[in-house]
Design a protein around this motif. Sequence first.
Motif, PDB file in Angstrom:
ATOM      1  N   LEU A   1      39.474  36.077  33.594  1.00 37.08           N
ATOM      2  CA  LEU A   1      38.222  36.538  34.215  1.00 37.08           C
ATOM      3  C   LEU A   1      38.212  38.059  34.317  1.00 37.08           C
ATOM      4  CD1 LEU A   1      37.677  33.877  37.036  1.00 37.08           C
ATOM      5  CD2 LEU A   1      36.293  34.206  34.966  1.00 37.08           C
TER       6      LEU A   1
ATOM      7  N   ASP B   1      37.080  42.164  40.157  1.00 32.90           N
ATOM      8  CA  ASP B   1      37.478  41.918  41.561  1.00 32.90           C
ATOM      9  C   ASP B   1      37.508  40.428  41.901  1.00 32.90           C
ATOM     10  OD1 ASP B   1      34.815  41.686  41.294  1.00 32.90           O
ATOM     11  OD2 ASP B   1      34.315  43.381  42.586  1.00 32.90           O
ATOM     12  N   VAL B   2      38.213  39.695  41.032  1.00 30.12           N
ATOM     13  CA  VAL B   2      38.464  38.266  41.294  1.00 30.12           C
ATOM     14  C   VAL B   2      39.897  38.153  41.805  1.00 30.12           C
ATOM     15  CG1 VAL B   2      38.938  36.108  40.072  1.00 30.12           C
ATOM     16  CG2 VAL B   2      36.833  37.343  39.610  1.00 30.12           C
ATOM     17  N   ALA B   3      40.111  37.290  42.788  1.00 30.18           N
ATOM     18  CA  ALA B   3      41.476  37.138  43.316  1.00 30.18           C
ATOM     19  C   ALA B   3      41.658  35.734  43.886  1.00 30.18           C
ATOM     20  CB  ALA B   3      41.721  38.176  44.404  1.00 30.18           C
ATOM     21  N   ASN B   4      42.953  35.427  44.130  1.00 28.34           N
ATOM     22  CA  ASN B   4      43.286  34.235  44.897  1.00 28.34           C
ATOM     23  C   ASN B   4      42.671  32.957  44.320  1.00 28.34           C
ATOM     24  OD1 ASN B   4      44.486  32.846  46.942  1.00 28.34           O
ATOM     25  ND2 ASN B   4      42.963  33.401  48.496  1.00 28.34           N
ATOM     26  N   VAL B   5      42.853  32.746  43.018  1.00 26.82           N
ATOM     27  CA  VAL B   5      42.306  31.557  42.345  1.00 26.82           C
ATOM     28  C   VAL B   5      43.158  30.335  42.716  1.00 26.82           C
ATOM     29  CG1 VAL B   5      41.807  30.473  40.121  1.00 26.82           C
ATOM     30  CG2 VAL B   5      41.451  32.939  40.415  1.00 26.82           C
ATOM     31  N   LYS B   6      42.492  29.287  43.162  1.00 27.12           N
ATOM     32  CA  LYS B   6      43.194  28.040  43.487  1.00 27.12           C
ATOM     33  C   LYS B   6      42.494  26.893  42.737  1.00 27.12           C
ATOM     34  CE  LYS B   6      45.989  29.182  47.137  1.00 27.12           C
ATOM     35  NZ  LYS B   6      46.290  30.495  46.487  1.00 27.12           N
TER      36      LYS B   6
ATOM     37  N   GLU C   1      38.593  27.458  43.177  1.00 30.78           N
ATOM     38  CA  GLU C   1      38.182  28.339  44.273  1.00 30.78           C
ATOM     39  C   GLU C   1      38.732  29.729  43.977  1.00 30.78           C
ATOM     40  OE1 GLU C   1      38.435  27.215  48.443  1.00 30.78           O
ATOM     41  OE2 GLU C   1      39.004  25.199  47.785  1.00 30.78           O
ATOM     42  N   LEU C   2      37.944  30.732  44.303  1.00 26.02           N
ATOM     43  CA  LEU C   2      38.413  32.104  44.077  1.00 26.02           C
ATOM     44  C   LEU C   2      37.661  33.096  44.954  1.00 26.02           C
ATOM     45  CD1 LEU C   2      36.881  33.298  40.682  1.00 26.02           C
ATOM     46  CD2 LEU C   2      36.352  31.086  41.602  1.00 26.02           C
ATOM     47  N   ASP C   3      38.314  34.201  45.205  1.00 24.79           N
ATOM     48  CA  ASP C   3      37.668  35.286  45.935  1.00 24.79           C
ATOM     49  C   ASP C   3      36.915  36.146  44.925  1.00 24.79           C
ATOM     50  OD1 ASP C   3      38.710  34.466  48.351  1.00 24.79           O
ATOM     51  OD2 ASP C   3      40.548  35.646  48.101  1.00 24.79           O
TER      52      ASP C   3
END
Lengths: 79, 79
Positions: A25, A32-37, B43-45
């Motif tokens: 991504l 500014d994408v983060a913390n993908v679960k 899910e992502l920020d």
Amino acid sequence: MRVKVAIGLRPGVLDPEAVAIERSLKGLGFPDVANVKRQKIIELDVGAPDREAALTAARAMCEKLLANPVIESYTIDIA
Amino acid sequence: MRVKVAIGLRPGVLDPEAVAIERSLKGLGFPDVANVKRQKIIELDVGAPDREAALTAARAMCEKLLANPVIESYTIDIA
């Protein structure tokens, strides 16, 4: 009864695919994408006389097949 | 903003893995399992100034990477 199982990795277990999604991504112009679960959702009809029996059956299905208890945790919803 | 994307196969698209899950569960002693459906949750920020911008970005991420528009449909929730 309709059963919905949500399966995800236990905290602390590395998810290489989520890391790859985040990296891709960012490479596609979403810096500014983060913390993908990630989670898997499995829905199915379970023939059971009542909610308790459906929950018991669903738990057994998770333990035997749907989830890997070593690295995954799961939640079960009965519709 | 926390974005949650749910991705599933479009109606009518065969899901071989769901078929395999159903068959395996029946083989493991759960005869009255039916209608297995699978979904992926990602899910992502997302860094975005507001909900609308986060939704627009999430849609673009789905179209570019997260979902295969030919066989998959998706829903987006902004937390």
